[in-house]
Design a protein around this motif. Structure first.
Motif, short mmCIF file in Angstrom:
data_model
loop_
_atom_site.label_atom_id
_atom_site.label_comp_id
_atom_site.label_asym_id
_atom_site.label_seq_id
_atom_site.Cartn_x
_atom_site.Cartn_y
_atom_site.Cartn_z
N TYR A 90 42.42 32.35 29.23
CA TYR A 90 42.26 31.42 27.94
C TYR A 90 41.05 32.02 27.06
O TYR A 90 40.32 32.76 27.76
CB TYR A 90 42.03 30.13 28.61
N LEU A 136 48.83 30.26 37.73
CA LEU A 136 49.52 29.16 37.54
C LEU A 136 51.01 29.26 38.31
O LEU A 136 51.60 30.29 37.99
CB LEU A 136 50.00 29.03 36.07
N GLY A 157 56.17 26.30 36.89
CA GLY A 157 56.43 25.09 36.42
C GLY A 157 54.96 24.14 36.03
O GLY A 157 55.13 23.32 35.63
N GLU A 158 53.93 24.82 36.33
CA GLU A 158 52.73 24.26 36.22
C GLU A 158 52.42 24.46 34.79
O GLU A 158 52.67 25.59 33.90
CB GLU A 158 51.66 25.04 36.76
N ASN A 159 51.87 23.30 33.92
CA ASN A 159 51.72 23.43 32.52
C ASN A 159 50.71 24.34 31.95
O ASN A 159 49.43 23.96 32.36
CB ASN A 159 51.58 22.11 32.08
N ALA A 160 50.68 25.51 31.61
CA ALA A 160 49.48 26.17 31.13
C ALA A 160 48.53 25.54 29.81
O ALA A 160 47.38 25.95 29.73
CB ALA A 160 50.26 27.77 30.52
N VAL A 161 49.32 24.93 28.90
CA VAL A 161 48.52 24.34 27.72
C VAL A 161 47.52 23.30 28.68
O VAL A 161 46.43 23.27 28.19
CB VAL A 161 49.35 23.57 26.92
N VAL A 162 48.12 22.44 29.38
CA VAL A 162 47.13 21.57 29.92
C VAL A 162 45.80 22.32 30.78
O VAL A 162 44.86 21.78 30.70
CB VAL A 162 47.89 20.69 30.91
N LYS A 163 46.06 23.36 31.51
CA LYS A 163 45.13 23.98 32.26
C LYS A 163 44.07 24.46 31.13
O LYS A 163 43.01 24.75 31.40
CB LYS A 163 45.56 25.28 32.94
N SER A 200 49.52 28.28 23.21
CA SER A 200 50.63 29.07 23.33
C SER A 200 50.81 29.13 24.80
O SER A 200 51.65 30.15 25.54
CB SER A 200 50.64 30.48 22.49
N GLY A 201 49.84 28.76 25.59
CA GLY A 201 49.64 28.78 27.35
C GLY A 201 49.11 30.03 27.64
O GLY A 201 49.15 30.15 28.78
#
Length: 105
Positions: A27, A47, A50-56, A88-89
């Motif tokens: 990031y 990640l 299925g793990e949400n990259a935006v939340v991380k 964008s992840g």
């Protein structure tokens, strides 16, 4: 850089997660101090599928949103770029990490 998220994983578990859609991402964050602006990359995050990259990446986006804009002219420019990357992840660097992990040291 260190890799966050693979601390207790075996090679077989890592391979299984990669097959399920796991990936390595970084990031970006931007912060400004008076007239100086800095754009930096986070450590590498693994990640799982299925793990949400935006939340991380929300912590890095929050840092950028609060402290990135203040340096003119690069603060707003770098901040927009960092936020775009994070929402964008993150930047997918899976191929680079796998190449580095498989090469002899």
């Amino acid at each position: 850089m260190k890799i966050i998220g693979i601390e207790s994983m075996t090679g077989q578990e890592l391979s299984h997660e990669l097959d399920r859609g796991g990936r390595f991402v970084i990031y970006e964050y931007t912060f400004s101090v008076l007239i100086m602006t800095f754009k930096r990359s986070s450590d590498i995050y693994f990640l799982k599928g299925g793990e949400n990259a935006v939340v991380k990446g929300l912590a890095f986006s929050g840092l950028t949103f609060l402290f990135g804009w203040w340096g003119i002219p690069w603060g707003p420019i770098y901040s927009i770029g960092s936020l775009f990357t994070n929402f964008s992840g993150g930047k997918n660097i899976t191929n680079e990490v796998l190449a580095a992990l498989s090469s002899p040291q």
